[in-house]
Design an enzyme around this catalytic site. Structure first.
Site, mmCIF file in Angstrom:
data_model
loop_
_atom_site.group_PDB
_atom_site.id
_atom_site.type_symbol
_atom_site.label_atom_id
_atom_site.label_comp_id
_atom_site.label_asym_id
_atom_site.label_seq_id
_atom_site.Cartn_x
_atom_site.Cartn_y
_atom_site.Cartn_z
ATOM 1 N N ASP A 1 -4.191 13.754 53.040
ATOM 2 C CA ASP A 1 -4.470 13.639 51.601
ATOM 3 C C ASP A 1 -5.038 12.259 51.269
ATOM 4 O O ASP A 1 -5.979 12.123 50.472
ATOM 5 C CB ASP A 1 -3.239 13.960 50.744
ATOM 6 C CG ASP A 1 -1.941 13.480 51.363
ATOM 7 O OD1 ASP A 1 -1.976 12.955 52.499
ATOM 8 O OD2 ASP A 1 -0.888 13.613 50.719
ATOM 9 N N ASP B 1 -16.832 18.462 55.661
ATOM 10 C CA ASP B 1 -17.701 18.883 54.559
ATOM 11 C C ASP B 1 -17.728 17.822 53.463
ATOM 12 O O ASP B 1 -18.774 17.531 52.879
ATOM 13 C CB ASP B 1 -17.208 20.206 53.954
ATOM 14 C CG ASP B 1 -18.026 21.387 54.465
ATOM 15 O OD1 ASP B 1 -18.606 21.268 55.570
ATOM 16 O OD2 ASP B 1 -18.088 22.420 53.772
#
Ligand code: NAD
Length: 355
Positions: free
Chosen positions: A222, A250
């Protein structure tokens, strides 16, 4: 040097044609054979990865892959969907190491949604483990049917799983890649919650001891997602598992502005590899002749470097791509005022001319 050429669906055929054109002017003894994969293979043979295509890929030194998929196949049973062809190739060829560079070209610094100073000069390498983790855990994709019908299922689960040898081999790949760069590796996991991640971290530390010249640090996934948009240049080599790598690579690719610029390589332990752009089949622009072929052309350069041992030819292609960008040529996805908009074919022709 035998290359299996698998253009696939959507813009796949358009962009692979340009990469093949570029490879052909290099004057290397390349033997290229084309086969169907993805939705077009399903239409022709009833399967996205026909036996003949898999056989060709396995018998080649490298696979040059375009992209597969189209929304029209979304209703097919999962094993028949175009995307399954990629999973099948990865699994059968043992392609466990995925390299996704995120490089910001000086000429495209304004294409990013981040401030230029955050991404100018960006050059990070994401190494994603590709054949383990939740996408391949057993049991996989289990839906608990209450009445015998999956659509009415009340519960579903997938299993996240990694074995020590799987983590060891990707760790070696990451440390060795870092030795050729700035000698820093960031290993990304979620060890505060997941047992799989704790094993990942432990093995990374162990293998890291064999590479005393490389500095290793660890980051929770995270936080890594935040740091990638806050201070991306902090990273050099980032190594992570299959699912976290899927998402972070991505994210990293979008830092550079266009997914149409980014190549990728997936390698096995024998140096065989599958080379493809980071983007998909872009059905929204397929057939219009406007797709950016540079990610595929740069993937062909990676193929020459990693599987065919042709470093000089790889560098020639990369320099030619730099040159066309310097000339101000842009496909629609990277176009900005003051540059010249070109089609897919014109971009391929320009790279050939620069070569
Ligand atoms: P996508 O990458 O195909 O497209 C996302 C957006 O980026 C679209 O607006 C598209 O027009 C644009 N884009 C992508 N490549 C471009 C290029 N070279 N030049 C200019 N613009 C480009 O992702 P998506 O729309 O989420 O998925 C479309 C299909 O591709 C789906 O069927 C998906 O499953 C499949 N897919 C395949 C692969 C693969 O073959 N490896 C990877 C991702 C998605």
């Amino acid at each position: 040097m035998k290359i299996a050429v698998l253009p696939g669906d959507g813009i796949g055929t358009e962009i692979v044609a340009e990469a093949v054109k570029v490879l052909k002017v290099l004057d290397l003894p390349l033997e290229m054979e084309t086969a169907l994969v993805g939705g077009c293979a399903y239409e022709a043979h009833g399967h996205p990865l026909p036996e003949s295509t898999l056989k060709l890929a396995m018998a080649s030194d490298a696979v040059l892959f375009g992209a597969v998929g189209d929304w029209k196949y979304d209703k097919l049973d999962r094993p028949l969907r175009p995307e399954q062809a990629i999973l099948g190739l990865r699994k059968n060829m043992g392609l466990f190491a995925n390299f996704r560079p995120a490089i910001c070209y000086e000429q495209l610094v304004d294409a990013s949604s981040l401030k230029p100073e955050l991404i100018a000069g960006l050059d990070i390498l994401i190494i994603r483990e590709l054949t383990g983790d939740i996408y391949f855990g057993q049991p996989r994709g289990r839906r608990i049917a209450t009445d015998g019908h999956f659509p009415g299922a009340e519960e579903a689960f997938d299993t996240m799983r990694y074995s020590r040898p799987e983590i060891e081999r990707i760790a070696h790949v990451a440390f060795q890649a870092a030795q050729k760069r700035s000698k820093r590796v960031t290993s990304v996991d979620k060890n505060n919650v997941l047992e799989t991640s704790q094993l990942w971290k432990d093995v990374m530390v162990e293998i890291g001891q064999q590479y005393p010249d490389v500095a290793l640090d660890h980051m929770l996934v995270d936080n890594a997602a935040m740091q990638l948009v806050k201070a991306p240049k902090k990273f050099d080599v980032l190594v992570t598992g299959n699912m976290f790598g899927d998402i972070l690579s991505d994210e990293a690719s979008m830092l550079t502005g266009s997914i149409g610029m980014l190549p990728s390589a997936s390698l096995n332990s024998k140096g065989q590899g599958l080379y493809e752009p980071s983007h998909g089949s872009a059905p929204d622009i397929a057939g219009k002749g406007i797709a950016n072929p540079l990610a595929t052309i740069l993937s062909a350069a990676m193929m020459l470097r990693f599987s065919l041992n042709q470093e000089a030819a790889a560098q020639r292609i990369e320099a030619a791509v730099q040159k066309v960008l310097e000339q101000g040529l842009r496909t629609g996805d990277i176009y900005s005022e003051g540059t010249t908009k070109v089609s897919t074919v014109q971009m391929g022709d320009a790279v050939v001319k620069a070569l």
